[in-house]
Structures are given as C-alpha cells and as structure tokens.
Design a protein around this motif. Structure first.
Motif, short mmCIF file in Angstrom:
data_model
loop_
_atom_site.label_atom_id
_atom_site.label_comp_id
_atom_site.label_asym_id
_atom_site.label_seq_id
_atom_site.Cartn_x
_atom_site.Cartn_y
_atom_site.Cartn_z
N PHE A 90 0.74 -1.24 -0.15
CA PHE A 90 0.00 0.01 -0.07
C PHE A 90 0.88 1.03 -0.29
CE2 PHE A 90 -2.26 3.45 2.39
CZ PHE A 90 -3.11 3.62 1.49
N SER A 91 2.01 1.30 0.97
CA SER A 91 2.84 2.16 1.01
C SER A 91 3.55 2.50 -0.53
CB SER A 91 3.74 2.24 2.14
OG SER A 91 4.81 3.45 2.23
N LEU A 92 3.90 1.53 -1.01
CA LEU A 92 4.81 1.59 -2.38
C LEU A 92 3.63 2.49 -3.58
CD1 LEU A 92 6.91 -1.38 -2.61
CD2 LEU A 92 7.62 0.90 -2.52
N VAL A 93 2.35 1.86 -3.47
CA VAL A 93 1.55 2.06 -4.46
C VAL A 93 1.16 3.74 -4.19
CG1 VAL A 93 -0.87 1.97 -5.19
CG2 VAL A 93 0.52 -0.03 -5.00
N THR A 94 1.02 4.03 -3.03
CA THR A 94 0.83 5.60 -2.43
C THR A 94 1.90 6.27 -2.84
OG1 THR A 94 -0.82 4.60 -0.83
CG2 THR A 94 -0.28 6.83 -0.56
N PHE A 95 3.26 5.91 -2.31
CA PHE A 95 4.52 6.66 -2.65
C PHE A 95 4.65 7.18 -3.84
CE2 PHE A 95 8.81 7.42 -2.45
CZ PHE A 95 9.11 8.28 -1.36
N THR A 96 4.48 6.04 -5.02
CA THR A 96 4.68 6.38 -6.21
C THR A 96 3.53 7.19 -7.01
OG1 THR A 96 3.96 4.02 -6.64
CG2 THR A 96 6.29 4.55 -6.45
N SER A 97 2.31 7.33 -6.14
CA SER A 97 1.19 7.75 -6.75
C SER A 97 0.42 6.66 -7.76
CB SER A 97 1.43 9.20 -7.37
OG SER A 97 1.88 10.21 -6.38
N LEU A 98 0.66 5.56 -7.60
CA LEU A 98 0.02 4.68 -8.84
C LEU A 98 -1.38 4.50 -8.12
CD1 LEU A 98 2.50 1.96 -8.99
CD2 LEU A 98 1.59 3.53 -10.77
N GLY A 99 -1.73 4.54 -6.99
CA GLY A 99 -2.83 4.42 -6.45
C GLY A 99 -3.97 3.37 -6.97
N TYR A 100 -3.43 2.18 -7.05
CA TYR A 100 -4.28 1.05 -7.60
C TYR A 100 -5.59 1.21 -6.85
CZ TYR A 100 -0.21 -0.65 -10.22
OH TYR A 100 0.70 -0.84 -11.10
N GLY A 101 -5.92 1.18 -5.68
CA GLY A 101 -7.01 1.32 -5.01
C GLY A 101 -7.74 -0.04 -4.39
N GLU A 102 -6.84 -1.29 -4.78
CA GLU A 102 -7.28 -2.26 -4.06
C GLU A 102 -7.35 -2.59 -2.66
OE1 GLU A 102 -3.23 -3.81 -5.49
OE2 GLU A 102 -4.71 -2.45 -6.13
N ILE A 103 -6.36 -1.65 -2.15
CA ILE A 103 -6.31 -1.51 -0.63
C ILE A 103 -6.50 -0.08 -0.49
CG2 ILE A 103 -4.76 -1.75 1.55
CD1 ILE A 103 -3.31 -3.82 0.08
N THR A 104 -7.23 0.22 0.47
CA THR A 104 -7.68 1.40 0.71
C THR A 104 -7.83 1.55 2.46
OG1 THR A 104 -9.99 1.14 0.70
CG2 THR A 104 -8.75 2.24 -1.17
N ILE A 105 -7.42 2.89 3.20
CA ILE A 105 -7.56 2.85 4.64
C ILE A 105 -8.78 3.69 4.80
CG2 ILE A 105 -5.06 2.30 5.07
CD1 ILE A 105 -4.72 5.30 5.30
N GLY A 106 -9.36 3.44 6.26
CA GLY A 106 -10.46 4.05 6.41
C GLY A 106 -10.48 5.61 6.46
N SER A 107 -11.62 6.25 6.51
CA SER A 107 -11.85 7.70 6.38
C SER A 107 -10.99 8.53 7.37
CB SER A 107 -13.13 7.88 6.29
OG SER A 107 -13.76 7.68 7.64
N THR A 108 -10.98 7.96 8.79
CA THR A 108 -10.24 8.50 9.73
C THR A 108 -8.79 8.62 9.77
OG1 THR A 108 -10.16 6.64 11.21
CG2 THR A 108 -12.04 8.04 11.65
N ASN A 109 -8.23 8.02 8.79
CA ASN A 109 -6.64 7.83 8.66
C ASN A 109 -6.36 8.07 7.27
OD1 ASN A 109 -5.76 7.10 11.18
ND2 ASN A 109 -6.75 5.02 10.92
N ARG A 110 -7.14 8.39 6.06
CA ARG A 110 -6.85 8.45 4.89
C ARG A 110 -6.13 9.72 4.56
NH1 ARG A 110 -12.96 9.11 2.58
NH2 ARG A 110 -13.51 11.07 3.61
N ILE A 111 -5.91 10.62 5.29
CA ILE A 111 -5.25 11.82 5.08
C ILE A 111 -3.90 11.57 5.07
CG2 ILE A 111 -5.02 12.75 7.49
CD1 ILE A 111 -5.70 15.42 5.67
N LEU A 112 -3.48 10.51 5.62
CA LEU A 112 -2.09 9.88 5.66
C LEU A 112 -1.54 9.68 3.94
CD1 LEU A 112 -1.95 7.99 9.02
CD2 LEU A 112 -0.75 10.12 8.59
N SER A 113 -2.52 8.93 3.43
CA SER A 113 -2.19 8.44 2.19
C SER A 113 -1.99 9.78 1.18
CB SER A 113 -3.08 7.47 1.59
OG SER A 113 -4.64 7.98 1.63
N GLY A 114 -2.61 10.67 1.35
CA GLY A 114 -2.32 11.97 0.71
C GLY A 114 -0.96 12.48 0.98
#
Length: 149
Positions: A90-114
C-alpha cells in the motif's frame, strides 16, 4: 485528523532526512570515483555509476516507503492492513502515486495516504534531479576529455 497530520509530517521529516543523508553519502562516493574515470573506460564506468546510483536511490525509496508502512501498521483503526507486506505494498503504491485502490484505508486515517503521495512525489523528484545532475557531470567530464585530447 490533526493527529494524523502531525504523524504524517513526522514521517515526512524522517523520509527527507533519509533522502538528504543518503544523497550526501552518495555524493561523497561519487566524488571519489569521478576523478578516476578515464576516456577508455568512460562508457562502462559511467554506465555502472548511473546504474548503481539508480539502485541506491530506489533503495532509499524502499526505506522511505517502509517508514510509512510502519506507521500504517502501528496506527489503531487501520484494519485493512493486517501484515507488513500489505502495508509495504500500500505504501509503495501510494508513495509512487500509482493508487491502484485494491487496498484503501478508512476515512479517519486516509489523510495519511495523501501526505505520503505528496512526500513520494517530492522525494522521487529529488532523486530524478540528482540522477540528472550526475548525468550532466558525466557529460561535462566527457566533453572535457575530448577537448584535452
């Protein structure tokens, strides 16, 4: 949300330190090798230098992504990430801005992925600029060798 922003910015500080100290370390190694490049071995040594620099920078990004993955693992409320492997993916997909989306995190923590995506874009841009600077130095060295001969 404020706690997530503070934690995210703390990880940003850590990852920027990894990038900064890693870049300084590699520059010292590069400075030692750059003066040894002869014209005969310029292509081979230049290619080795670019390849090894690229691998080193990717290694730095893996460390940085692992720091984000650890944050995802230790935060309560992120039930979607049960293993370090999933956190790292999840971190690699997010860090590289690929954002595949098959793993997402809940709304209370999703600001971290941004925040991680912004961090990744910045640090990958830094790596790109660093690679380009080394390539420019190699070209200058090559042109200098041509003028001397």
């Amino acid at each position: 949300m404020l706690l997530n922003i503070i934690l995210g910015l703390a990880v940003v500080v850590l990852t920027v330190n990894v990038q900064g100290y890693g870049t300084l370390f590699w520059m010292k190694k590069y400075d030692k090798k750059r003066n040894v490049l002869s014209e005969e071995s310029f292509r081979k040594q230049g290619a080795k230098l670019l390849i090894s620099t690229s691998i080193f920078l990717i290694f730095l990004h893996l460390i940085q992504s692992a720091l984000w993955a650890l944050l995802y693992m230790i935060l309560p409320g992120i039930s979607e990430i049960e293993t370090f492997e999933k956190a790292m993916y999840f971190s690699l997909v997010t860090f590289t801005s690929l954002g595949y989306g098959e793993i997402t995190i809940g709304s209370t923590n999703r600001i971290l992925s941004g925040l991680e995506a912004i961090n990744g874009i910045t640090l990958i841009g830094w790596s790109t600029a660093f690679m380009f600077a080394i390539f420019q130095e190699l070209l200058k060295k090559k042109n200098k060798n041509k003028r001397v001969n």
